[in-house]
Every structure is written in C-alpha cells, then in structure tokens.
Design an enzyme around this catalytic site. Structure first.
Site, PDB file in Angstrom:
ATOM      1  N   CYS A 193      55.495  84.788  61.422  1.00 56.82           N
ATOM      2  CA  CYS A 193      55.827  83.390  61.140  1.00 56.82           C
ATOM      3  C   CYS A 193      54.513  82.692  60.785  1.00 56.82           C
ATOM      4  CB  CYS A 193      56.447  82.814  62.412  1.00 56.82           C
ATOM      5  SG  CYS A 193      56.570  81.035  62.464  1.00 56.82           S
ATOM      6  N   HIS A 194      54.606  81.560  60.104  1.00 60.84           N
ATOM      7  CA  HIS A 194      53.383  80.877  59.686  1.00 60.84           C
ATOM      8  C   HIS A 194      52.520  80.469  60.889  1.00 60.84           C
ATOM      9  CE1 HIS A 194      51.413  79.065  56.083  1.00 60.84           C
ATOM     10  NE2 HIS A 194      50.676  78.619  57.067  1.00 60.84           N
ATOM     11  N   THR A 195      53.141  80.251  62.041  1.00 59.29           N
ATOM     12  CA  THR A 195      52.372  79.893  63.245  1.00 59.29           C
ATOM     13  C   THR A 195      51.431  81.032  63.641  1.00 59.29           C
ATOM     14  OG1 THR A 195      54.250  78.562  63.926  1.00 59.29           O
ATOM     15  CG2 THR A 195      52.613  79.013  65.613  1.00 59.29           C
ATOM     16  N   HIS A 207      55.688  86.383  67.668  1.00 62.89           N
ATOM     17  CA  HIS A 207      56.693  85.755  68.541  1.00 62.89           C
ATOM     18  C   HIS A 207      58.097  85.854  67.980  1.00 62.89           C
ATOM     19  CE1 HIS A 207      55.386  82.668  65.726  1.00 62.89           C
ATOM     20  NE2 HIS A 207      56.528  82.050  65.931  1.00 62.89           N
ATOM     21  N   GLU A 208      58.248  86.523  66.816  1.00 61.57           N
ATOM     22  CA  GLU A 208      59.604  86.747  66.279  1.00 61.57           C
ATOM     23  C   GLU A 208      59.918  88.222  66.423  1.00 61.57           C
ATOM     24  OE1 GLU A 208      60.395  83.624  62.603  1.00 61.57           O
ATOM     25  OE2 GLU A 208      60.360  85.747  62.210  1.00 61.57           O
ATOM     26  N   CYS A 229      64.377  78.093  82.005  1.00 60.13           N
ATOM     27  CA  CYS A 229      64.554  78.643  83.369  1.00 60.13           C
ATOM     28  C   CYS A 229      65.952  78.339  83.881  1.00 60.13           C
ATOM     29  CB  CYS A 229      63.486  78.117  84.317  1.00 60.13           C
ATOM     30  SG  CYS A 229      63.805  76.447  84.956  1.00 60.13           S
ATOM     31  N   CYS A 284      65.188  73.655  86.163  1.00 55.96           N
ATOM     32  CA  CYS A 284      64.161  72.628  86.386  1.00 55.96           C
ATOM     33  C   CYS A 284      64.709  71.270  85.921  1.00 55.96           C
ATOM     34  CB  CYS A 284      62.871  72.979  85.644  1.00 55.96           C
ATOM     35  SG  CYS A 284      62.968  72.764  83.862  1.00 55.96           S
ATOM     36  N   CYS A 342      65.487  71.481  82.209  1.00 55.63           N
ATOM     37  CA  CYS A 342      66.583  72.370  81.808  1.00 55.63           C
ATOM     38  C   CYS A 342      67.959  71.796  82.162  1.00 55.63           C
ATOM     39  CB  CYS A 342      66.406  73.755  82.439  1.00 55.63           C
ATOM     40  SG  CYS A 342      65.157  74.742  81.605  1.00 55.63           S
ATOM     41  N   CYS A 402      61.201  73.212  78.897  1.00 54.95           N
ATOM     42  CA  CYS A 402      61.373  73.665  80.279  1.00 54.95           C
ATOM     43  C   CYS A 402      60.052  73.383  80.982  1.00 54.95           C
ATOM     44  CB  CYS A 402      61.688  75.165  80.270  1.00 54.95           C
ATOM     45  SG  CYS A 402      61.609  75.963  81.875  1.00 54.95           S
ATOM     46  N   ARG A 449      58.129  76.235  78.709  1.00 55.09           N
ATOM     47  CA  ARG A 449      58.166  75.634  77.365  1.00 55.09           C
ATOM     48  C   ARG A 449      57.045  76.218  76.500  1.00 55.09           C
ATOM     49  NH1 ARG A 449      56.307  69.464  78.062  1.00 55.09           N
ATOM     50  NH2 ARG A 449      57.821  69.521  79.712  1.00 55.09           N
ATOM     51  N   CYS A 452      62.627  82.867  66.045  1.00 52.28           N
ATOM     52  CA  CYS A 452      61.879  81.624  65.773  1.00 52.28           C
ATOM     53  C   CYS A 452      62.365  80.935  64.504  1.00 52.28           C
ATOM     54  CB  CYS A 452      60.368  81.852  65.689  1.00 52.28           C
ATOM     55  SG  CYS A 452      59.486  80.348  65.182  1.00 52.28           S
ATOM     56  N   ARG A 473      60.469  86.521  55.080  1.00 51.79           N
ATOM     57  CA  ARG A 473      60.109  87.280  56.261  1.00 51.79           C
ATOM     58  C   ARG A 473      59.958  88.749  55.885  1.00 51.79           C
ATOM     59  NH1 ARG A 473      58.542  83.237  58.119  1.00 51.79           N
ATOM     60  NH2 ARG A 473      59.098  82.318  60.131  1.00 51.79           N
TER      61      ARG A 473
HETATM   62  N1  APR Z   1      53.827  70.815  49.231  1.00 52.73           N
HETATM   63  C1  APR Z   1      55.008  71.500  49.272  1.00 52.73           C
HETATM   64  N2  APR Z   1      55.123  72.736  49.811  1.00 52.73           N
HETATM   65  C2  APR Z   1      54.023  73.312  50.317  1.00 52.73           C
HETATM   66  C3  APR Z   1      52.772  72.653  50.318  1.00 52.73           C
HETATM   67  C4  APR Z   1      52.691  71.353  49.725  1.00 52.73           C
HETATM   68  N3  APR Z   1      51.541  70.684  49.680  1.00 52.73           N
HETATM   69  N4  APR Z   1      51.870  73.476  50.893  1.00 52.73           N
HETATM   70  C5  APR Z   1      52.533  74.600  51.254  1.00 52.73           C
HETATM   71  N5  APR Z   1      53.831  74.506  50.895  1.00 52.73           N
HETATM   72  C6  APR Z   1      54.891  75.499  51.050  1.00 52.73           C
HETATM   73  C7  APR Z   1      54.420  76.936  50.767  1.00 52.73           C
HETATM   74  O1  APR Z   1      54.362  77.216  49.360  1.00 52.73           O
HETATM   75  C8  APR Z   1      55.497  77.742  51.478  1.00 52.73           C
HETATM   76  O2  APR Z   1      56.584  78.056  50.626  1.00 52.73           O
HETATM   77  O3  APR Z   1      55.330  75.550  52.399  1.00 52.73           O
HETATM   78  C9  APR Z   1      55.961  76.813  52.617  1.00 52.73           C
HETATM   79  C10 APR Z   1      55.584  77.306  54.001  1.00 52.73           C
HETATM   80  O4  APR Z   1      56.284  78.486  54.215  1.00 52.73           O
HETATM   81  P1  APR Z   1      55.729  79.735  55.074  1.00 52.73           P
HETATM   82  O5  APR Z   1      54.275  79.909  54.863  1.00 52.73           O
HETATM   83  O6  APR Z   1      56.638  80.889  54.788  1.00 52.73           O
HETATM   84  O7  APR Z   1      55.906  79.199  56.589  1.00 52.73           O
HETATM   85  P2  APR Z   1      57.144  79.238  57.610  1.00 52.73           P
HETATM   86  O8  APR Z   1      57.042  80.473  58.452  1.00 52.73           O
HETATM   87  O9  APR Z   1      58.420  78.900  56.928  1.00 52.73           O
HETATM   88  O10 APR Z   1      56.707  78.023  58.585  1.00 52.73           O
HETATM   89  C11 APR Z   1      56.678  76.698  58.078  1.00 52.73           C
HETATM   90  O11 APR Z   1      56.818  75.711  60.268  1.00 52.73           O
HETATM   91  O12 APR Z   1      56.787  76.814  62.300  1.00 52.73           O
HETATM   92  C12 APR Z   1      56.035  76.076  61.378  1.00 52.73           C
HETATM   93  O13 APR Z   1      53.757  76.859  61.663  1.00 52.73           O
HETATM   94  C13 APR Z   1      54.892  76.890  60.845  1.00 52.73           C
HETATM   95  O14 APR Z   1      53.849  75.061  59.729  1.00 52.73           O
HETATM   96  C14 APR Z   1      54.644  76.211  59.538  1.00 52.73           C
HETATM   97  C15 APR Z   1      56.028  75.782  59.085  1.00 52.73           C
HETATM   98 ZN    ZN Z   2      57.447  80.763  64.584  1.00 48.48          ZN
HETATM   99 ZN    ZN Z   3      63.361  74.966  83.085  1.00 60.86          ZN
END
Ligand code: APR
Ligand code: ZN
Ligand code: ZN
Length: 397
Positions: free
Chosen positions: A64-66, A87-88, A117, A120, A123, A131, A135, A196, A392
C-alpha cells in the site's frame, strides 16, 4: 515456506495442525535495514505468540502507499530499523497464545492495522472505529503485551514491528484484536485487498460520507484506495463519479471500475481543477475524497465540493510537516472536512460482512489486483507502485 525449529520444509498440513505451536519458527521475511534501501529477503526467527496473541502463516501480501511512505523514511518518528513493513495480507492461523478464544488453528484470517478489542470505551461506541489499545499507531514498533519484538535476526538482533501487523514475512505475530476471521470459502487472494486499501475506500464512501443514490463525487488520486471509493460510490448509485489523477493511464483503469469522468490536472491549461469540477456539476460535488496524500490536492478537493453542504473526506497519509491549507473563514461557506481511518469500519465486527458482500458479487474486486509476483521479488513490486504501474501487486509466499 518457513521451517520450524531445525525441521526444514515443514508441510502446510503441519502448520494447520498446529505442530509448531510454542516453538520458534525460522522463515523468510523482507527486512528494511534503512530508509529507502532495498528490502532484504532473509531468514529470520519468529517467537511463539504470547497471551492474547496469534501467530499466522501469511499466504498473500500486497503493498500500500503507506508502506512506501514509511519505507522512504518520510516521517522522522518512524525511523526504527531493522523493521518488517507490510499491512495488507491474508493467511492462516498457525498457533494461538494463552487466552485467545475467538480463533482456532487453521482459521482463514485477514490482519487489520486498526484493531478492535471489543470492550474498551471506544469499541463500545458506535461513532468511532478507534480502539483504546489497538488503534492504528504508526509510531508503535513493538508488541502491546510486553513492549518487545517477536521477530529477530538469526543472531538475535530484534526486528521491529509495523502497524500492528508486519506482513512482509512468511509468519507474523499479531494481537488477536488485530485479526479478523473470514469464511473459509472466501478467496484469500482477494481478501488481501480488504486488509487495508479496498476496505478504506469502500468504507469512506459508505460509512464516512454515506454517499446516497444520485450524489456527485470527485476522487483525487486513483490508486487502489481512490478506486475503491469509486466502487463504493458506484454500488450506492452515485450519478457522477469524477476521477482526478496526474497519471493518464488511470483514466482507463478508473472507467473499468465506475469512474464516469476523468480529469488530468496537467491538461487543464488556465482553469483550476476545482473550477472545472464546479463547471461540470453546477457548483461543486456533494463529496470529494483525497486519496493522493498531497496537501495541495487536499485543498483542490475541498474547494471542489458544493458550498453549503459539500463534504471532503481525507484518506491520503500526509508526510509533510505543513498544516491544513485552509483559512478558518472558508469553513463558514458550509464545506466540511473529515478524515477516515480504515473506512470507519469496525474491523472485527464488520469485515466478515464485507467479505460476504464481495463473495456475493455485490462489490467487485477483480480489477484491483493488476500484478502478481513471488515474495522474493518484493522490491520489483515496490517499483511497480512507485511507477504508478499497478493498483495492487499481490505477492505470494
Ligand atoms: N493530483 C492527482 N493525483 C495524484 C497527484 C496529484 N497531484 N499525485 C499523485 N496522484 C495519484 C497517483 O498518480 C496515484 O494514481 O494518486 C494515486 C495514489 O495511488 P497509490 O500510489 O496507488 O496509493 P494508494 O495505495 O491508493 O494510497 C493512496 O491513501 O492510504 C493512503 O498512504 C496512502 O496516501 C496514500 C493514499
Ligand atoms: Zn494501507
Ligand atoms: Zn477497544
């Protein structure tokens, strides 16, 4: 496949039968040794689960992007190494710590980084999915039970945890509050998505925004999170779902999922994105979702909603130290803004229901897994996400 004690090539049946319970497991994991460094796929040791913990065999995990944000070290406070990110995922219960009553060895499970949980003060309320103890907490890197790590290198150096889950490993240990049991017939590959990104997007549309039939929606950032918002809005019967992304390939992916209009901000010339959206919708959308993790984009999303009732939902994780780019007086125009964690789903209670909706075909997950790779190619999978090639990439372990 991991091994138990000195016994190499343990069969899955043994895992399911719980033969390894109580023992240290040796298995492969992708270890982060420093910010931005390629992950090192190496043998590590995984301790047995302590009281109220569960050890699981991960079968699938995705990025994930995170994970990207913390891997790059964009947030100072998260710089602890070595660490196992991820985390996924989806997997199978391998062994149980003392006191765990709601799982059995062999159960099919999905980890949740935002635990529940069940009893709490948070929850028991209906209006939050946070949580008290479990959390989401990006600053936490050890187990809740004793403040220690369950992972170590072969020579005993502790390896830190991440987001209650640490799924880039063949085996991981979680608090039982951070694990959800799902129906054994649910396809585990697709269930990984519910861990996620897809739950976050669907829930943001359903629970946080409560998109209703005929509503207009704009989604900024069409990764898996943004496109899951689109799927959620489609299921609810939104009349217009405008996708905004700087990557033109997302127009095609988005339209397959339910985007009705696509805007590439780089193609607009002199008009701003929010002006364009106001023009397309007679004054602005009912709901906008920020799924790019960019504060300037968040401002565009905020201004794209209709004054008087527009609601902006923040899903992107913003590593920048900047504060919200809004003047307080702008809030008096009646536009509101709120964030959504894990789509406001109470994971343990509601994810089994969501899994069922996916199995029934009410929610379509087919378009979200765009790539599959073996676990040892995890660095390639990171690159695919960085390059905007994949939604993904499923890693199988
Ligand atoms: N304007 C529009 N779209 C944008 C811009 C912008 N300035 N900058 C980036 N993007 C687009 C990217 O091209 C991409 O398609 O945002 C999208 C982000 O997608 P992913 O990198 O696949 O991220 P994803 O896993 O979907 O997560 C998105 O949610 O959970 C949070 O941390 C995570 O901040 C992230 C967001
Ligand atoms: Zn995530
Ligand atoms: Zn809880």
């Amino acid at each position: 496949m991991g091994s138990v004690g000195n016994d190499d090539n343990i069969m899955m049946e043994e895992v399911v039968a719980g033969n390894s319970g109580g023992k240290v497991i040796s298995c492969r994991a992708a270890v982060a040794w420093g910010p931005g460094q390629p992950l090192s796929v190496e043998e590590i040791l995984v301790q047995p689960p302590h009281r109220m913990e569960v050890r699981i065999r991960i079968l699938f995990t995705s990025i994930c992007h995170t994970d990207l944000t913390v891997w790059k070290g964009l947030n100072e406070a998260q710089r602890v190494y070595p660490r196992i990110f991820g985390h996924e995922s989806a997997g199978i219960v391998e062994s149980l710590g003392e006191g765990v009553m709601d799982f059995e060895v062999g159960d099919h499970v999905v980890p949740i980084f935002n635990g529940e949980c069940g009893d709490c003060v948070y929850c028991i309320r209906r209006d939050t999915n946070l949580c008290e103890k479990f959390r989401v907490n990006p600053l936490k890197s050890v187990m809740t039970t004793d403040g220690k790590c369950r992972f170590s290198t072969k020579d005993g150096k502790p390896i830190f945890h991440f987001l209650n889950t640490s799924t880039f490993s063949e085996y991981t240990v979680l608090d039982s509050a951070c694990l959800v049991k799902i129906h054994p017939n649910a396809p585990l590959k697709k269930m990984t998505l519910l861990s996620c990104g897809v739950s976050t997007g669907l829930g943001a549309a359903w629970n946080t925004a409560n998109v209703t039939e005929g509503a207009t929606v704009a989604i900024f950032g069409l990764g898996a999170v943004g496109l899951a918002v689109a799927e959620g809005a489609r299921v609810r019967g939104a009349s217009k779902i405008i996708g905004v992304d700087v990557n033109p390939t997302k127009a095609v992916k988005g339209k397959r999922i339910g985007i009705t209009d696509f805007i590439n901000p780089n193609d607009l010339g002199h008009i701003s994105v929010d002006e364009k959206i106001k023009e397309m919708t007679g004054g602005g959308v009912d709901f906008s979702f920020e799924c790019a993790g960019n504060l300037d984009v968040l401002r565009q999303a905020f201004l794209s909603t209709h004054d008087g009732w527009g609601l902006t939902i923040v899903l992107g994780i913003h590593p920048s130290p900047r504060l919200l780019p809004l003047h307080p007086m702008e809030l008096f125009d009646g536009r509101r803004i709120v964030a959504s964690i894990f789509g406001d789903f109470k994971g343990k209670t509601q994810l089994p229901i969501l899994a069922q909706q996916c199995m029934n075909g009410e929610v379509k997950l087919d378009e979200f897994i765009t790539h599959e790779l073996p676990f040892n190619k995890i660095n390639e999978a990171f690159q695919l996400l960085i390059d905007g090639e994949c939604l993904r990439c499923l890693l199988y372990l």
